[in-house]
Enzyme design. Structure first.
Site, PDB file in Angstrom:
ATOM      1  N   ILE A  26      15.098   3.494   5.026  1.00  0.00           N
ATOM      2  CA  ILE A  26      14.594   4.496   4.101  1.00  0.00           C
ATOM      3  C   ILE A  26      13.240   4.965   4.614  1.00  0.00           C
ATOM      4  O   ILE A  26      12.825   6.167   4.515  1.00  0.00           O
ATOM      5  CB  ILE A  26      14.434   3.836   2.876  1.00  0.00           C
ATOM      6  CG1 ILE A  26      15.748   3.436   2.270  1.00  0.00           C
ATOM      7  CG2 ILE A  26      13.935   4.850   1.704  1.00  0.00           C
ATOM      8  CD1 ILE A  26      15.799   2.532   0.901  1.00  0.00           C
ATOM      9  N   THR A  33       5.894  -3.177   8.197  1.00  0.00           N
ATOM     10  CA  THR A  33       7.220  -3.168   7.221  1.00  0.00           C
ATOM     11  C   THR A  33       8.047  -2.100   7.389  1.00  0.00           C
ATOM     12  O   THR A  33       7.676  -1.101   7.688  1.00  0.00           O
ATOM     13  CB  THR A  33       6.414  -3.307   5.723  1.00  0.00           C
ATOM     14  OG1 THR A  33       5.754  -2.057   5.467  1.00  0.00           O
ATOM     15  CG2 THR A  33       5.416  -4.432   5.510  1.00  0.00           C
ATOM     16  N   ASP A 213      -4.536  -2.168  -3.104  1.00  0.00           N
ATOM     17  CA  ASP A 213      -4.064  -0.999  -2.289  1.00  0.00           C
ATOM     18  C   ASP A 213      -3.566   0.039  -2.991  1.00  0.00           C
ATOM     19  O   ASP A 213      -2.137   0.447  -2.730  1.00  0.00           O
ATOM     20  CB  ASP A 213      -3.334  -1.398  -1.242  1.00  0.00           C
ATOM     21  CG  ASP A 213      -2.977  -0.588  -0.007  1.00  0.00           C
ATOM     22  OD1 ASP A 213      -3.821   0.433  -0.032  1.00  0.00           O
ATOM     23  OD2 ASP A 213      -2.117  -0.750   0.800  1.00  0.00           O
TER      24      ASP A 213
END
Length: 457
Positions: A26, A33, A213
């Protein structure tokens, strides 16, 4: 990735324990990550985050700390139930397993709403609810801002093209989305998404978690148009009985979203998140802008506090809130719960009800018992109107409302009263007056806000 236990049929992928991971990527996140599509056949389609940034180094301590926050995070296990989790604007999780893929029987029986977490060698696999897009994608796809595309010079052209294609896809699948009104104010839908973000942060801080974050990319949008905070990999759980103002959190975060205290190492508090929240809300209202400039020079501008709130000056309650959220002194930033109750997030009925109650209180209580307050109230008249306020209201409306009571056009108190009386008698107003001011709370709020935008400053 070792694709053991391949899946037959139309979906290409593999099983990691009891977690299915497809080969369909995706997107890629920060810190090594990767986000892959999960099992599309589930009642709630999933996506799988593969985090390779947390290495064992002979010990599982760091990994366990990360998994505790990313999987549990006090968000999806026994701490709260699934229904409250959904309401509190944090991601819903799918299932949880241990290293061998064995189910954890201590979790809630509603498996489809809990977590999947698998630790295998140097990777952590996390499955969560599949969301439609990020807040960053949603805003940029529907914005006409000149800062829609800002890329580093070294970014590959194919990456830029893929990014633009993703935005076009988001816009294509969400064609009927209206994020801004014609006057530039956020639409009810956008305000709802912004409230979702604040609600999620309120919940995290209540649980003693600093996200660290916050940015538009770490806010996910569901198909039902709920905004949920995500990407807890950089978050920190404060030790119990520890004052946030006295706890040091190592530096982290994203370029152009660092706070002043992150750029100049100091004790970090919940206020780190409030700074990020201010940038996110500013980003939403302005259609993709940053109060300290684009990401290529943002950190330097933050150090020098070179802030530009001019794009939101047309919305005084927003400009006031952002000035406090982005205050260089972290101790002066409001708490997340205080932000949730700011006038910026009120609907029209709440705004008018507040002015009604304020007028009643002034007329019935303060006028005779608190002359100092009345003097302060009138001292701000210059910020709301020039010498007299009647020139900004249609004569027909003035003429009709003077049948209810007399007004002195130089007083703030009387301006509050005519707003109050128009709101309270809206249903019974003559048709020719309703054609001017409207009859619904939204119509009345728009009428008076356009003429007196500083009312909630």
């Amino acid at each position: 990735m070792n694709l053991e236990k391949p899946v037959g049929g139309g979906t290409s992928g593999c099983w990691i324990g009891k977690l299915f991971v497809s080969n369909t990527e995706i997107t890629r996140g920060s810190q090594d990550t990767i986000i892959l599509e999960g099992d599309p056949s589930l009642k709630m389609p999933s996506q799988v985050k593969i985090d390779g940034s947390i290495r064992c180094d002979g010990s599982h301590n760091k990994k366990d700390e990360h998994v505790s926050l990313e999987i549990d995070g006090k968000l999806g296990t026994n701490r709260i139930n699934d229904e409250s989790q959904s309401k509190l604007k944090v991601p819903r999780w799918i299932k949880k397993t241990n290293q061998s893929g064995k189910r954890n029987d201590n979790l809630d029986s509603k498996d489809e709403l809990v977590t999947v977490g698998v630790v295998m060698k140097d990777f952590v696999y996390l499955a969560r609810e599949r969301c439609a897009c990020s807040l960053d994608d949603l805003i940029r796809a529907h914005s006409n801002s000149s800062e829609k595309y800002v890329f580093p010079d070294d970014l590959a052209s194919n990456a830029i093209n893929e990014y633009k294609m993703r935005l076009d896809s988001v816009k294509g699948t969400m064609q009927d989305v209206n994020l801004w009104r014609e006057d530039g104010h956020p639409s009810p839908l956008l305000l709802k998404l912004m409230r979702d973000v604040v609600s999620g942060l309120v919940h995290l801080h209540h649980l003693g978690i600093i996200h660290r974050d916050l940015k538009p990319q770490t806010v996910l949008i569901t198909k039902e148009f709920c905004a949920k905070l995500s990407d807890m990999g950089s978050s920190k759980l404060l030790p119990e009985d520890t004052s946030p103002s006295g706890y040091h959190v190592p530096d982290c975060g994203s370029l152009a979203l660092h706070t002043a205290e992150q750029l100049c190492p100091a004790h970090q508090m919940y206020s780190v998140d409030l700074f990020g929240l201010g940038c996110i809300l500013f980003f939403c209202i302005t259609g993709g802008k940053h109060p300290f400039g684009d990401s290529l020079k943002g950190d330097n501008n933050i150090k020098e506090y070179s802030i530009d709130l001019s794009p939101v000056e047309f919305l005084p309650e927003a400009a006031d809130l952002f000035a406090r959220l982005l205050n260089p002194n972290p101790n002066l930033r409001p708490k997340a719960m205080e932000v949730l109750h700011q006038p910026l997030f009120w609907n029209s009925k709440m705004r008018l009800s507040f002015l009604r109650d304020a007028s009643d209180w002034v007329e019935l209580k303060a006028r005779g018992t608190n002359p100092d307050l009345m003097e302060k109230l009138e001292s701000i008249a210059w910020r709301i109107f020039d010498e007299e306020w009647n020139g900004k209201i249609d004569r027909k409306v003035i003429r009709h409302m003077r049948g209810i009571r007399a007004y002195e056009f130089k007083r703030v108190r009387d301006l509050l009263r005519i707003v109050r009386n128009t709101f309270c008698h809206a249903i019974g107003l003559p048709r020719n007056i309703q054609e001017i001011v409207g009859s619904s709370p939204e119509d009345l709020d728009n009428y008076f806000t356009k003429r007196f935008p500083q009312t909630f400053d």
